[in-house]
Scaffold this active site. Structure first.
Site, PDB file in Angstrom:
ATOM      1  N   ILE A  28       0.846  -1.200   0.000  1.00 43.34           N
ATOM      2  CA  ILE A  28       0.000   0.000   0.000  1.00 43.34           C
ATOM      3  C   ILE A  28       0.884   1.255   0.000  1.00 43.34           C
ATOM      4  O   ILE A  28       0.636   2.209  -0.750  1.00 43.34           O
ATOM      5  CB  ILE A  28      -0.946   0.004   1.228  1.00 43.34           C
ATOM      6  CG1 ILE A  28      -1.844  -1.238   1.220  1.00 43.34           C
ATOM      7  CG2 ILE A  28      -1.788   1.280   1.249  1.00 43.34           C
ATOM      8  CD1 ILE A  28      -2.650  -1.449   2.500  1.00 43.34           C
ATOM      9  N   GLY A  51       8.585  -5.445   2.565  1.00 46.81           N
ATOM     10  CA  GLY A  51       8.602  -4.524   1.420  1.00 46.81           C
ATOM     11  C   GLY A  51       9.865  -4.711   0.600  1.00 46.81           C
ATOM     12  O   GLY A  51      10.745  -5.492   0.949  1.00 46.81           O
ATOM     13  N   TYR A 153      -2.018  -9.523  16.026  1.00 45.12           N
ATOM     14  CA  TYR A 153      -2.101  -8.476  15.007  1.00 45.12           C
ATOM     15  C   TYR A 153      -3.241  -7.504  15.339  1.00 45.12           C
ATOM     16  O   TYR A 153      -3.041  -6.284  15.435  1.00 45.12           O
ATOM     17  CB  TYR A 153      -2.326  -9.110  13.629  1.00 45.12           C
ATOM     18  CG  TYR A 153      -2.531  -8.091  12.529  1.00 45.12           C
ATOM     19  CD1 TYR A 153      -1.469  -7.316  12.082  1.00 45.12           C
ATOM     20  CD2 TYR A 153      -3.785  -7.900  11.950  1.00 45.12           C
ATOM     21  CE1 TYR A 153      -1.657  -6.358  11.078  1.00 45.12           C
ATOM     22  CE2 TYR A 153      -3.975  -6.960  10.949  1.00 45.12           C
ATOM     23  CZ  TYR A 153      -2.912  -6.192  10.511  1.00 45.12           C
ATOM     24  OH  TYR A 153      -3.101  -5.252   9.530  1.00 45.12           O
ATOM     25  N   ASN A 182     -10.066  -5.668   3.439  1.00 44.76           N
ATOM     26  CA  ASN A 182      -9.090  -6.492   2.693  1.00 44.76           C
ATOM     27  C   ASN A 182      -8.617  -5.767   1.437  1.00 44.76           C
ATOM     28  O   ASN A 182      -9.361  -5.701   0.461  1.00 44.76           O
ATOM     29  CB  ASN A 182      -9.716  -7.833   2.325  1.00 44.76           C
ATOM     30  CG  ASN A 182      -9.647  -8.788   3.483  1.00 44.76           C
ATOM     31  OD1 ASN A 182     -10.314  -8.560   4.499  1.00 44.76           O
ATOM     32  ND2 ASN A 182      -8.828  -9.812   3.366  1.00 44.76           N
TER      33      ASN A 182
HETATM   34  P1  NAD Z   1       3.310  -4.683   3.456  1.00 48.25           P
HETATM   35  O1  NAD Z   1       3.926  -5.809   4.217  1.00 48.25           O
HETATM   36  O2  NAD Z   1       3.458  -4.691   1.990  1.00 48.25           O
HETATM   37  O3  NAD Z   1       3.813  -3.281   4.031  1.00 48.25           O
HETATM   38  C1  NAD Z   1       4.314  -3.110   5.349  1.00 48.25           C
HETATM   39  C2  NAD Z   1       5.654  -2.432   5.201  1.00 48.25           C
HETATM   40  O4  NAD Z   1       6.179  -2.177   6.512  1.00 48.25           O
HETATM   41  C3  NAD Z   1       6.675  -3.316   4.484  1.00 48.25           C
HETATM   42  O5  NAD Z   1       7.319  -2.575   3.458  1.00 48.25           O
HETATM   43  C4  NAD Z   1       7.652  -3.728   5.577  1.00 48.25           C
HETATM   44  O6  NAD Z   1       8.962  -3.949   5.079  1.00 48.25           O
HETATM   45  C5  NAD Z   1       7.554  -2.529   6.512  1.00 48.25           C
HETATM   46  N1  NAD Z   1       7.947  -2.813   7.882  1.00 48.25           N
HETATM   47  C6  NAD Z   1       7.598  -3.885   8.644  1.00 48.25           C
HETATM   48  N2  NAD Z   1       8.150  -3.769   9.868  1.00 48.25           N
HETATM   49  C7  NAD Z   1       8.852  -2.605   9.859  1.00 48.25           C
HETATM   50  C8  NAD Z   1       9.644  -1.941  10.827  1.00 48.25           C
HETATM   51  N3  NAD Z   1       9.847  -2.460  12.048  1.00 48.25           N
HETATM   52  N4  NAD Z   1      10.211  -0.756  10.497  1.00 48.25           N
HETATM   53  C9  NAD Z   1      10.051  -0.228   9.252  1.00 48.25           C
HETATM   54  N5  NAD Z   1       9.318  -0.820   8.298  1.00 48.25           N
HETATM   55  C10 NAD Z   1       8.727  -1.992   8.605  1.00 48.25           C
HETATM   56  O7  NAD Z   1       1.767  -4.645   3.869  1.00 48.25           O
HETATM   57  P2  NAD Z   1       0.600  -3.697   3.356  1.00 48.25           P
HETATM   58  O8  NAD Z   1      -0.488  -4.584   2.954  1.00 48.25           O
HETATM   59  O9  NAD Z   1       1.118  -2.665   2.423  1.00 48.25           O
HETATM   60  O10 NAD Z   1       0.169  -3.009   4.722  1.00 48.25           O
HETATM   61  C11 NAD Z   1       0.427  -1.646   5.021  1.00 48.25           C
HETATM   62  C12 NAD Z   1      -0.281  -1.309   6.315  1.00 48.25           C
HETATM   63  O11 NAD Z   1      -1.677  -1.467   6.149  1.00 48.25           O
HETATM   64  C13 NAD Z   1       0.126  -2.186   7.490  1.00 48.25           C
HETATM   65  O12 NAD Z   1       0.160  -1.379   8.641  1.00 48.25           O
HETATM   66  C14 NAD Z   1      -1.013  -3.181   7.577  1.00 48.25           C
HETATM   67  O13 NAD Z   1      -1.155  -3.688   8.885  1.00 48.25           O
HETATM   68  C15 NAD Z   1      -2.182  -2.311   7.169  1.00 48.25           C
HETATM   69  N6  NAD Z   1      -3.318  -3.072   6.655  1.00 48.25           N
HETATM   70  C16 NAD Z   1      -3.213  -3.742   5.466  1.00 48.25           C
HETATM   71  C17 NAD Z   1      -4.315  -4.467   5.007  1.00 48.25           C
HETATM   72  C18 NAD Z   1      -4.277  -5.223   3.707  1.00 48.25           C
HETATM   73  O14 NAD Z   1      -5.288  -5.835   3.360  1.00 48.25           O
HETATM   74  N7  NAD Z   1      -3.183  -5.223   2.947  1.00 48.25           N
HETATM   75  C19 NAD Z   1      -5.504  -4.514   5.757  1.00 48.25           C
HETATM   76  C20 NAD Z   1      -5.551  -3.832   6.960  1.00 48.25           C
HETATM   77  C21 NAD Z   1      -4.468  -3.094   7.390  1.00 48.25           C
END
Ligand code: NAD
Length: 315
Positions: A28, A51, A153, A182
């Protein structure tokens, strides 16, 4: 059908601003950075655990590091105008493996970023999650539904989301939480949608956990980016808003939709249910529409058709 990245309004206060996107190398976050980086001074903090640094727009400055590193966070939030806080341990299974680290990354780091945002008079937008609701007592789920998360989570996200409200109340911090349902779209590596598409593309059976009657509200990442931008400018701070479509699809239906879009249809098989999985999820989008001015625009069938089309075109 293709979905272009949204454009930033000509008079958006994000233009020319100094912006920190944590998790900006993720699924995202990288879409958000694609929108902002050509128009603003965008810094990304990402440890690249899930990421990928290659996903970060060339006009943004990437720092590879963790959000739990306070010296680094101090540096990157110096004179910042906006913080989009998306970095997190982002999945239920990963947090079941590491519940204490989950609290450090998903909750404590959020509280510290809120502290820094308050000190800099900056706006913080938190990526919260529908996981905060756990097993809802009614559908669609409104923001006032009781929160009973069922996984490390969900618990960590709920605490972070509540700190947003708390910091707004206690310290007048300018912050908003968005409870994503989602999310799916181009560049996603984990999750049911990319898994189904990859398997359909390879001609393999689609594996559904449990009986597949569980329902989800699938929202396209381009809509999520629009919600993030809306949250950066809304006057309704201190609140949490659902970000979903208000429509619901069972996992078996999703499998059928993907199979129908694939060059050759593939069978659907069933595996064990996943631990801490919830049965049903669907956003009540009324408050987001009325108070945030956000409504999703991309239907699941259009979003999937475009995604499958892109994936096949990349072959
Ligand atoms: P993603 O795993 O692609 O992105 C998360 C990013 O955070 C990654 O690039 C990862 O490397 C980075 N990261 C993890 N731990 C870290 C740390 N300690 N320090 C710095 N960077 C760190 O996941 P996403 O789907 O892009 O999710 C982005 C956000 O949206 C997250 O907070 C997730 O919980 C939230 N979210 C996503 C969804 C979904 O459906 N994808 C739904 C609800 C909430």
């Amino acid at each position: 059908m293709t979905h272009d990245t949204p454009t930033l309004d000509a008079d958006s206060p994000l233009r020319g601003a100094r912006i920190l996107v944590t998790g900006g190398a993720g699924f995202i976050g990288s879409h958000l950075v694609d929108l902002l980086a050509p128009h603003a001074d965008v810094h990304v903090l990402d440890d690249c655990s899930t990421g990928n640094e290659r996903s970060v727009h060339d006009d943004a400055t990437l720092t590879v590091g963790t959000v739990t590193d306070r010296a680094l966070v101090d540096e990157l939030t110096d004179a910042v105008d906006y913080v989009f806080h998306l970095a997190a341990i982002p999945s239920v299974p990963a947090t079941l493996d590491a519940p204490t680290e989950t609290l450090d990354v998903n909750t404590t780091a959020t509280a510290y970023l809120l502290e820094r945002a308050a000190a800099q008079d900056a706006r913080l937008v938190l990526a919260s999650s529908a996981a905060v609701y756990g097993r809802p007592s009614q559908l669609p789920i409104s923001e006032t539904e009781p929160t009973t998360p069922r996984s490390p989570y969900g618990i960590s996200k709920l605490a972070a989301d509540q700190y947003v409200r708390g910091y707004a109340d206690w310290y007048d911090c300018d912050a908003v939480a968005l409870r994503f349902f989602n999310v799916y779209g181009p560049g996603q590596r984990d999750g049911v949608v990319p898994s189904f598409i990859a398997r359909a593309r390879a001609g393999d059976a689609l594996v559904v956990h449990g009986d597949g009657s569980q329902t989800r509200d699938f929202v396209h990442v381009i809509d999520v980016v629009r919600a993030l931008v809306a949250a950066a400018t809304t006057p309704a701070t201190g609140n949490a808003f659902n970000v979903g479509t208000g429509t619901t699809t069972s996992v078996v239906e999703l499998a059928r939709l993907v199979s129908d879009l694939a060059p050759e249809s593939v069978p659907v098989v069933h595996d064990d249910p996943r631990p801490a999985d919830i049965q049903d999820s669907c956003a009540d989008t009324t408050t987001a529409r009325d108070e945030l001015g956000f409504e999703a625009t991309i239907s699941l069938s259009d979003g999937l058709a475009s995604l499958v089309g892109r994936t096949l075109a990349a072959d």
